[in-house]
Motif scaffolding. Structure first.
Motif, mmCIF file in Angstrom:
data_model
loop_
_atom_site.group_PDB
_atom_site.id
_atom_site.type_symbol
_atom_site.label_atom_id
_atom_site.label_comp_id
_atom_site.label_asym_id
_atom_site.label_seq_id
_atom_site.Cartn_x
_atom_site.Cartn_y
_atom_site.Cartn_z
ATOM 1 N N ASN A 157 0.836 -1.211 0.000
ATOM 2 C CA ASN A 157 0.000 0.000 0.000
ATOM 3 C C ASN A 157 0.863 1.251 0.000
ATOM 4 O OD1 ASN A 157 -2.280 -1.497 0.109
ATOM 5 N ND2 ASN A 157 -2.649 -1.223 2.313
ATOM 6 N N ARG A 158 1.885 1.220 0.848
ATOM 7 C CA ARG A 158 2.717 2.402 1.040
ATOM 8 C C ARG A 158 3.379 2.847 -0.272
ATOM 9 N NH1 ARG A 158 5.212 5.994 0.778
ATOM 10 N NH2 ARG A 158 6.698 7.080 2.119
ATOM 11 N N VAL A 159 3.770 1.866 -1.129
ATOM 12 C CA VAL A 159 4.427 2.235 -2.380
ATOM 13 C C VAL A 159 3.431 2.339 -3.538
ATOM 14 C CG1 VAL A 159 6.645 1.246 -1.713
ATOM 15 C CG2 VAL A 159 4.993 -0.157 -2.955
ATOM 16 N N GLY A 160 2.123 2.276 -3.218
ATOM 17 C CA GLY A 160 1.126 2.482 -4.269
ATOM 18 C C GLY A 160 0.814 1.251 -5.091
ATOM 19 N N LEU A 161 0.967 0.067 -4.508
ATOM 20 C CA LEU A 161 0.655 -1.164 -5.250
ATOM 21 C C LEU A 161 -0.474 -1.932 -4.563
ATOM 22 C CD1 LEU A 161 4.246 -2.455 -6.113
ATOM 23 C CD2 LEU A 161 2.611 -1.423 -7.677
ATOM 24 N N THR A 162 -1.473 -1.195 -4.050
ATOM 25 C CA THR A 162 -2.573 -1.817 -3.331
ATOM 26 C C THR A 162 -3.260 -2.868 -4.206
ATOM 27 O OG1 THR A 162 -2.874 0.310 -2.297
ATOM 28 C CG2 THR A 162 -4.634 -1.301 -1.985
ATOM 29 N N GLY A 163 -3.488 -4.055 -3.606
ATOM 30 C CA GLY A 163 -4.242 -5.097 -4.311
ATOM 31 C C GLY A 163 -3.448 -5.850 -5.359
ATOM 32 N N MET A 164 -2.155 -5.613 -5.452
ATOM 33 C CA MET A 164 -1.362 -6.303 -6.476
ATOM 34 C C MET A 164 -0.625 -7.509 -5.904
ATOM 35 S SD MET A 164 -0.948 -4.171 -9.415
ATOM 36 C CE MET A 164 -1.004 -2.462 -9.873
ATOM 37 N N ASP A 165 -0.984 -7.953 -4.697
ATOM 38 C CA ASP A 165 -0.226 -8.989 -3.979
ATOM 39 C C ASP A 165 0.057 -10.225 -4.818
ATOM 40 O OD1 ASP A 165 -2.321 -7.548 -2.801
ATOM 41 O OD2 ASP A 165 -1.901 -8.455 -0.841
ATOM 42 N N THR A 166 -0.969 -10.650 -5.593
ATOM 43 C CA THR A 166 -0.822 -11.938 -6.264
ATOM 44 C C THR A 166 -0.249 -11.813 -7.672
ATOM 45 O OG1 THR A 166 -3.069 -11.765 -7.065
ATOM 46 C CG2 THR A 166 -2.751 -12.956 -4.997
ATOM 47 N N ARG A 167 0.053 -10.587 -8.104
ATOM 48 C CA ARG A 167 0.647 -10.426 -9.429
ATOM 49 C C ARG A 167 2.089 -10.923 -9.421
ATOM 50 N NH1 ARG A 167 -1.582 -6.255 -12.516
ATOM 51 N NH2 ARG A 167 -3.794 -6.071 -12.045
ATOM 52 N N LYS A 168 2.574 -11.236 -10.627
ATOM 53 C CA LYS A 168 3.992 -11.595 -10.758
ATOM 54 C C LYS A 168 4.719 -10.472 -11.484
ATOM 55 C CE LYS A 168 3.464 -16.380 -10.086
ATOM 56 N NZ LYS A 168 3.540 -17.708 -10.664
ATOM 57 N N PRO A 169 6.027 -10.357 -11.261
ATOM 58 C CA PRO A 169 6.767 -9.226 -11.831
ATOM 59 C C PRO A 169 6.561 -9.056 -13.333
ATOM 60 C CG PRO A 169 8.136 -10.370 -10.264
ATOM 61 C CD PRO A 169 6.871 -11.168 -10.380
ATOM 62 N N GLY A 170 6.423 -10.172 -14.065
ATOM 63 C CA GLY A 170 6.266 -10.081 -15.510
ATOM 64 C C GLY A 170 5.014 -9.327 -15.938
ATOM 65 N N GLU A 171 4.011 -9.223 -15.034
ATOM 66 C CA GLU A 171 2.765 -8.556 -15.405
ATOM 67 C C GLU A 171 2.796 -7.070 -15.067
ATOM 68 O OE1 GLU A 171 -0.522 -10.746 -13.535
ATOM 69 O OE2 GLU A 171 0.899 -12.366 -13.215
ATOM 70 N N LEU A 172 3.940 -6.583 -14.581
ATOM 71 C CA LEU A 172 3.998 -5.195 -14.107
ATOM 72 C C LEU A 172 4.846 -4.331 -15.023
ATOM 73 C CD1 LEU A 172 4.699 -5.800 -10.321
ATOM 74 C CD2 LEU A 172 2.496 -5.572 -11.449
ATOM 75 N N SER A 173 4.658 -3.033 -14.930
ATOM 76 C CA SER A 173 5.514 -2.102 -15.665
ATOM 77 C C SER A 173 6.823 -1.930 -14.904
ATOM 78 C CB SER A 173 4.819 -0.755 -15.797
ATOM 79 O OG SER A 173 4.748 -0.134 -14.522
ATOM 80 N N GLY A 174 7.806 -1.327 -15.567
ATOM 81 C CA GLY A 174 9.107 -1.109 -14.939
ATOM 82 C C GLY A 174 8.988 -0.305 -13.651
ATOM 83 N N GLY A 175 8.141 0.737 -13.663
ATOM 84 C CA GLY A 175 7.973 1.570 -12.474
ATOM 85 C C GLY A 175 7.360 0.778 -11.329
ATOM 86 N N GLN A 176 6.364 -0.067 -11.655
ATOM 87 C CA GLN A 176 5.721 -0.861 -10.599
ATOM 88 C C GLN A 176 6.692 -1.869 -10.000
ATOM 89 O OE1 GLN A 176 2.475 -2.134 -13.125
ATOM 90 N NE2 GLN A 176 0.991 -1.054 -11.840
ATOM 91 N N ARG A 177 7.567 -2.429 -10.867
ATOM 92 C CA ARG A 177 8.572 -3.367 -10.334
ATOM 93 C C ARG A 177 9.502 -2.660 -9.365
ATOM 94 N NH1 ARG A 177 8.414 -6.225 -15.515
ATOM 95 N NH2 ARG A 177 9.974 -4.856 -16.436
ATOM 96 N N SER A 178 9.895 -1.430 -9.709
ATOM 97 C CA SER A 178 10.759 -0.674 -8.808
ATOM 98 C C SER A 178 10.067 -0.423 -7.475
ATOM 99 C CB SER A 178 11.128 0.675 -9.436
ATOM 100 O OG SER A 178 11.794 0.479 -10.652
ATOM 101 N N ARG A 179 8.783 -0.096 -7.541
ATOM 102 C CA ARG A 179 8.035 0.146 -6.306
ATOM 103 C C ARG A 179 8.011 -1.098 -5.425
ATOM 104 N NH1 ARG A 179 4.761 4.699 -6.533
ATOM 105 N NH2 ARG A 179 4.799 5.671 -8.589
ATOM 106 N N ALA A 180 7.787 -2.259 -6.078
ATOM 107 C CA ALA A 180 7.729 -3.498 -5.302
ATOM 108 C C ALA A 180 9.071 -3.757 -4.620
ATOM 109 C CB ALA A 180 7.369 -4.674 -6.204
ATOM 110 N N ALA A 181 10.165 -3.523 -5.357
ATOM 111 C CA ALA A 181 11.483 -3.734 -4.763
ATOM 112 C C ALA A 181 11.684 -2.791 -3.583
ATOM 113 C CB ALA A 181 12.571 -3.531 -5.808
ATOM 114 N N LEU A 182 11.188 -1.567 -3.713
ATOM 115 C CA LEU A 182 11.314 -0.610 -2.604
ATOM 116 C C LEU A 182 10.476 -1.043 -1.401
ATOM 117 C CD1 LEU A 182 11.438 2.810 -4.448
ATOM 118 C CD2 LEU A 182 13.189 1.803 -2.979
ATOM 119 N N ALA A 183 9.310 -1.647 -1.668
ATOM 120 C CA ALA A 183 8.486 -2.148 -0.567
ATOM 121 C C ALA A 183 9.264 -3.203 0.210
ATOM 122 C CB ALA A 183 7.187 -2.734 -1.106
#
Lengths: 499, 231
Positions: free
Chosen positions: B115-141
């Protein structure tokens, strides 16, 4: 792993009666082994060159399917293929029948030429794949440049293809020669007699008929020397350098457009396809009618075989996965060498060693099935490592540092990263292990008592008692089961697999 | 504070010497010409490259011989910061437990970090389904949950567009100030360094120099840095 193989070899060495030396039959076996392996490798490679050339420069429907089928003999049970070849080339087979209508005498399949025929059946596809790979490694730019310079046909062969072949053929020849050296099931079914016995078969006979363990051990030692020598040469030849890389723009060939060239290519592809597919069709055709009323012991044997295959697959994975992980993380020079040992020691040699080792303590026959599963697993191990290791190395290179920085070194990395990402390769290796174990007719013949049989052994016994219809039906079942377990496991690895 | 005492970090045949101190809670850019050894410095601190001489210490504890996972360090690489076969929740969860044994409480923290990095509800996604920015956010989380006192960045946002890169840098700055982490960040762009770091280490000629105020170093670059910056 190494302890197991060296233990078996030690048992062999201690038992070998070197003092007594070779008798005439042993010399004949050695000579026959070398002659049949040379001829088999020679014919396989010579035939493979035009077939691979045709496949390399033609594009047609079913081409990729045909190339995929060239991988099938690897998991095809030997006994099934032998039976198929007998149906086609045997005394009462299709070829003899055709000759009979022309008033000619029937052909005979037993003996040297039968053994060579079966070996070519198994190794022509392998040789074709090896040679085809050489063709595909020639960068497309070379052909483009050659076409620009007006080189075609025979000159194209001399300028570009011949140098590649000269580099590749010795390796392909030695690999097939080494494989044919340890041929057992083919020699058992199509050879035999003083004039057509391989060393591997002589080990079996010394064991089974004379119960002369000393002689079996001596023959095993000779066999080991041969395979280590041939295998060493094959490995040494295999380390040749590549052909230089091109920018690889999808191979488009401009040569060989003449009608004659087309006809020659079509002929070779056609002949190879018929030679490989017709014996299998023969098994299906003659097996189907007897399928419903197969003897009960065939079904029992099928269940036994499935159990052996399952055990063998589990054993293989228990050996191969830790070894692959160790090699990939570069802790495993010695481990890699241990994996190759399985190539050097032939199944019957390991079997002989285990038999000698078990005998003082227990009845070896009681261990027939577990030993078969174990020896099968050891045989597949080098192939499994070749499937697993490159991918495991890749995973460690790409994701090892991330794992380390998260403190996942060791088991967590293995469980959460390496194994899940290796799943397709694990499935493929497990499929090979299961199929090869399912169809193996080797060690089991040393150990089995008359009440126990795997499906291949059951087929062999039915053949021995001339129940050819039941044998055909049982081998059709074996064919389905072997390809079935391979397909299931391989597919299991790919389902839900991530990129 | 992070202390490199007469340390020599070896990367193949190349060696980098460093004798410097980074105060706790500092935000530091690592700048210098290509091939000067910026990554060598960062990887030496993270433990991926061996320290041939001298020592590295964090808060007076010698970490020179500790393996990477045991060091007080969270790190983001240039690429491959997530495992492609694991879900976002699992990837982020690795920051709490390397063997992925997560209590319900842990799972709630994973969700909160997403939630904090703006990826609410994306828990079950895999990195391949995300954009580059979203992947960076997940790594920061994940970095947030790792909660290590040292955060090292080896240009993880280099492949993102300028606007997105600024957004990520701001997020990094926020996370670092929230957790009180000491930030070391390799930078090729002077504006990135000015934006979120107060100090800068110049790496040139096989030496990592002691940190100086970022603005001062960039306004008044020594010749080797001036050639590199091209101004």
């Amino acid at each position: 792993m190494a302890a197991l193989i060296f233990g078996a070899l030690l048992a062999v060495a201690l038992r070998a009666e070197t003092g007594r030396g070779f008798n005439a039959a042993d010399w004949a076996a050695l000579r026959f082994t070398l002659v049949q392996a040379t001829l088999s490798a020679l014919f396989s490679v010579l035939l493979a060159i035009p077939v691979a050339r045709a496949l390399a420069r033609r594009r047609f429907r079913g081409r990729s399917l045909l190339i995929a089928l060239l991988g099938a003999p690897f998991i095809l049970p030997v006994i099934v293929a032998v039976l198929g070849l007998i149906e086609v080339f045997g005394r009462g087979g299709w070829v003899s029948a055709a000759l009979g209508t022309l008033g000619l005498p029937p052909v005979q399949i037993y003996g040297l030429h039968g053994v060579v025929l079966a070996h070519v059946f198994f190794n022509l596809p392998l040789a074709t794949r090896l040679v085809l790979q050489g063709w595909q490694e020639i960068p497309a730019e070379r052909f483009r440049l050659a076409t620009l310079l007006g080189i075609d046909g025979w000159s194209m062969f001399r300028v570009i293809e011949l140098p590649m072949l000269l580099r590749l053929i010795p390796g392909a020849f030695t690999v097939i020669f080494a494989i044919c050296l340890t041929s057992f099931a083919v020699a058992l079914t199509l050879g035999g007699g003083p004039r057509a016995t391989t060393i591997e078969l002589a080990i079996y006979q010394a064991f089974r008929f004379d119960f002369d363990l000393g002689r079996a051990a001596l023959l095993s030692a000779v066999q080991l020397g041969l395979t280590v020598f041939a295998g060493g040469i094959a490995l040494w030849l295999a380390r040749g350098e590549g052909f230089g890389s091109g920018l690889d723009r999808g191979l488009r060939r401009f040569d060989g457009k003449t009608t004659t060239a087309r006809c020659i290519d079509a002929l070779f592809i056609g002949v190879a396809a018929v030679f490989l597919l017709v014996p299998l069709m023969a098994i299906a055709l003659s097996g189907l009618p007897g399928f419903a009323d197969m003897p009960g012991q065939v079904w029992t044997a099928a269940v036994t075989s499935l159990g052996v295959a399952a055990l063998s697959t589990v054993l293989l994975l228990c050996m191969a996965l830790p070894m692959a992980a160790a090699i990939a993380t570069e802790r495993g020079r010695m481990v890699e060498i241990a994996g190759l040992l399985g190539l050097a020691a032939s199944p019957l040699v390991i079997g002989t060693g285990l038999f000698i080792a078990i005998r003082p303590y227990a009845n070896p026959q009681a261990f027939a099935l577990p030993v078969t599963a174990l020896v099968n697993a050891i045989t597949v191990l080098p192939f499994a490592l070749r499937i697993l290791v490159p991918r495991a190395r890749d995973i460690v290179a790409r994701q090892g540092r991330l794992g380390l920085s998260l403190g996942m070194a060791g088991l967590p990395f293995l469980r959460h990263v390496l194994l899940p990402r290796l799943r397709p390769q694990i499935g493929f290796a497990a499929g090979l292990a299961a199929a090869l174990s399912m169809g193996d007719l080797g060690v089991i013949t040393l150990f089995a008592d008359p009440n126990v049989a795997t499906l291949p052994l059951q087929v062999y016994r039915l053949m021995g008692s001339y129940q050819m219809e039941a044998a055909a039906a049982a081998s059709f079942l074996l064919l389905i089961l072997s390809f079935g377990v391979f397909w299931l496991l391989d597919r299991g690895g790919h389902r839900h697999a991530e990129t | 504070m992070l202390k490199l005492e007469a340390a020599t970090i070896r990367n193949g045949t190349f060696t980098l010497s460093a004798d410097l101190i980074v105060p706790t809670g500092a935000t530091v850019a690592v700048i210098g010409p290509s091939g000067a050894g910026k990554s060598t410095l960062i990887e030496g601190i993270a433990g991926f490259l061996p320290t041939a001489q001298g020592r590295i210490a964090w808060q007076d504890t010698d970490i020179t011989d500790q393996p990477p996972g045991a060091r007080p360090v969270a790190m983001l690489f240039q690429e491959d910061n997530l495992f492609p076969h694991l879900t976002l929740a699992q990837n982020v969860g690795l920051g709490l437990s390397p063997n992925l044994r997560l209590s319900p409480d842990d799972k709630a923290r994973v969700r909160a970090a997403l939630n904090r990095v703006g990826l609410t509800g994306m828990d079950t996604r895999k990195p391949g389904e995300l954009s580059g920015g979203q992947r960076s956010r997940a790594a920061l989380a994940r970095v947030m949950l790792q909660d290590k006192p040292l955060l090292l960045l080896d240009e993880p946002f280099a492949a993102l567009g300028p606007a997105l890169r600024m957004e990520m840098l701001d997020l990094v700055a926020q996370i670092a100030s929230e957790t009180g982490a000491t930030l070391l960040m390799i930078s090729h762009a002077p504006e990135d360094a000015r934006r979120i770091t107060k100090q800068a280490i110049l790496v040139a000629d096989g030496t990592a120099h002691a940190p100086r105020p970022t603005g001062e170093l960039l306004d008044n670059p020594p010749p080797v840095l001036r050639d590199y910056l091209g101004s």
